[in-house]
Design an enzyme around this catalytic site. Structure first.
Site, short mmCIF file in Angstrom:
data_model
loop_
_atom_site.label_atom_id
_atom_site.label_comp_id
_atom_site.label_asym_id
_atom_site.label_seq_id
_atom_site.Cartn_x
_atom_site.Cartn_y
_atom_site.Cartn_z
N ALA A 120 -2.04 11.55 -5.06
CA ALA A 120 -2.58 12.26 -5.69
C ALA A 120 -4.19 12.88 -6.00
O ALA A 120 -5.02 11.87 -5.09
CB ALA A 120 -2.86 11.17 -7.00
N LYS A 121 -4.49 13.52 -6.59
CA LYS A 121 -6.17 13.21 -6.84
C LYS A 121 -6.69 14.52 -8.45
O LYS A 121 -6.09 14.73 -8.92
CB LYS A 121 -6.57 14.38 -5.43
CG LYS A 121 -7.93 14.81 -5.45
CD LYS A 121 -8.82 13.23 -4.11
CE LYS A 121 -9.62 13.88 -3.40
NZ LYS A 121 -9.26 12.65 -2.50
#
Ligand code: NAD
Length: 430
Positions: A120-121
């Site tokens: 994720a980011k």
């Protein structure tokens, strides 16, 4: 088709003479690794896209009473191996596509380390230097509230990144915990140890760079005591890598910060040079002899560690690199063209997703400590990190040897095989 669309199949070829976006890089590397493996193309097709991208509007009251509206994102790429994991950055250039590309990188990085996480980011498009501490706190709490349903210790676990720090993670953890009605430290990593952060988290990416640099030296029959090392960047990654390699006997001949490099062919006492945290941008003030950052990158050394910025080894200077081995401390320091040039010149490049993965690995240890309500001693953290790095190194080395590919391809092959196998056995729902 725009190079930033994410729906087509041709957007991983960057336009000529431009620097690749994070999304283009992530997709190119996916395609490249997939070509070398007998992976079901349907799985590769799924991996080209994020599972979800959340976009939120964040109205924040500034200290002068006005209200400003920012946009925040959380891209969740793939969770087949476990909860989403990745940084949260505050930077003016944050965009949806950048978060998607970086979330894909996190999927590969977690998989190469065999951590039970997906990628994720997230981020907020804001210049954090223009925010007071109170404004930053309000922004973080509002972001947390807006993302509350999609983050959590078993869903998605943010961590510090550009423009955010342990204090930011403390606010996030507090906002989440207050709304949930109980203290939930496992919702973020990179927190201060007093609220469940791990010992050794700050030094971990530099430590892993040093462990991998030592392993690669041994692989190429180099004795660490006879190894000259140049390191660009003297922050969290660069200074910690320099000091550990120094402690283990390597000869650190150059280190740098944004102002330039300190050069001493007889060896630098790395502990006497202040890191970015200890005294920002002070490296050259302690130097007898200075050179430029560009000169550092082309020094005749055994090992070059770019540990400051992305895209510093480019088609312009790749032919001038005289190091025998490059270990990527920063994220993405080598452009794809430079990577091909170094490959043709038989200069091994040990990729970022392996070398600096100590950060996310100790984040995993932090999460384990949090959900089990434990606190590990620094010694245990460092020993377990060393073990995890050695295991990952061995897996990558085996692919490197058996397939005669580059070190980067070997790392991506390890990662993609694990992700693809997990998708294969889990199947497609519904
Ligand atoms: P940092 O802010 O602690 O230190 C950065 C260092 O780079 C400083 O010494 C700074 O002076 C120097 N620098 C800045 N601009 C420069 C320039 N133009 N030329 C030469 N040096 C310059 O940052 P960090 O946490 O050490 O991160 C460095 C790199 O490693 C980044 O690419 C980051 O994304 C990556 N990384 C960091 C972590 C982490 O957890 N800290 C984990 C993995 C990867």
């Amino acid at each position: 088709m725009s190079s930033h669309q994410i729906t087509g199949d041709s957007d991983d070829t960057p336009p000529a003479n431009s620097t690749e976006s994070a999304l283009q890089t992530a997709r190119r590397q996916l395609r490249h690794a997939a070509e070398q493996l007998a992976i079901d193309p349907n799985i590769v097709r799924r991996l080209r896209h994020p599972a979800k991208v959340h976009e939120v509007t964040l109205p924040i009251e500034r200290d002068d009473g006005t209200v400003e509206v920012f946009t925040g994102y959380r891209a969740q790429h793939d969770s087949v191996r476990g909860p989403y994991k990745g940084g949260l950055r505050y930077h003016p250039d944050v965009s949806r596509d950048e978060c998607v590309g970086l979330s894909m990188w996190m999927t590969w990085k977690c998989a190469v380390m065999d951590l039970p996480f997906g990628g994720a980011k997230g981020g907020v498009a804001v210049n954090p230097k223009e925010l007071s501490a109170n404004e930053k706190e309000r922004l973080t709490r509002r972001f947390t509230q807006e993302m509350r349903d999609v983050i959590g210790p078993m869903q998605d676990i943010p961590a510090p990144d550009m423009g955010t720090d342990p204090q930011t993670m403390a606010w996030l953890m507090d906002a989440y915990s207050m709304q949930e009605g109980e203290t939930i430290p496992g919702v973020v990593t990179g927190k201060p140890p007093v609220i469940g952060g791990s010992q050794g988290r700050q030094e971990a990416p530099g430590r892993s760079v040093a462990v991998i640099a030592q392993a690669v030296c041994e692989y190429y029959d180099r004795v660490l005591e006879d190894t000259a090392v140049a390191i660009q960047g003297y922050g969290s990654v660069g200074a910690n890598a320099a000091r550990l390699l120094d402690d283990r006997g390597a000869n650190i001949v150059a280190v740098s910060d944004v102002n330039g490099a300190m050069y001493d062919p007889t060896g630098i006492d790395t502990h006497s040079v202040p890191s970015h945290d200890e005294e920002p941008e002070a490296v050259t003030r302690y130097a007898d002899e200075t050179i430029t950052n560009e000169e550092l990158l082309t020094l005749d050394v055994d090992v070059l560690i770019p540990a400051a910025l992305g895209n510093v080894i480019t088609e312009t200077n790749a032919n001038a690199v005289r190091a025998d081995i490059v270990v990527e401390g920063a994220n993405g320091p080598t452009t794809s063209t430079a990577d091909s040039i170094l490959n043709e010149r038989d200069i091994p490049v040990i990729p970022d997703i392996l070398a600096n993965a100590g950060g996310v690995t100790v984040s995993y240890f932090e999460w384990l400590q949090d959900i089990n309500r434990q606190s590990w001693a620094r010694k245990r953290v460092n020993e377990e990190l060393e073990r995890e790095m050695q295991t990952a190194w061995t897996a990558v080395r085996d692919e490197f040897e058996s397939r005669s590919v580059s070190w980067r391809d070997a790392a991506y092959i390890v990662a993609l095989s694990r992700i693809a196998e997990a998708h294969n056995v889990r199947g497609l729902w519904p």
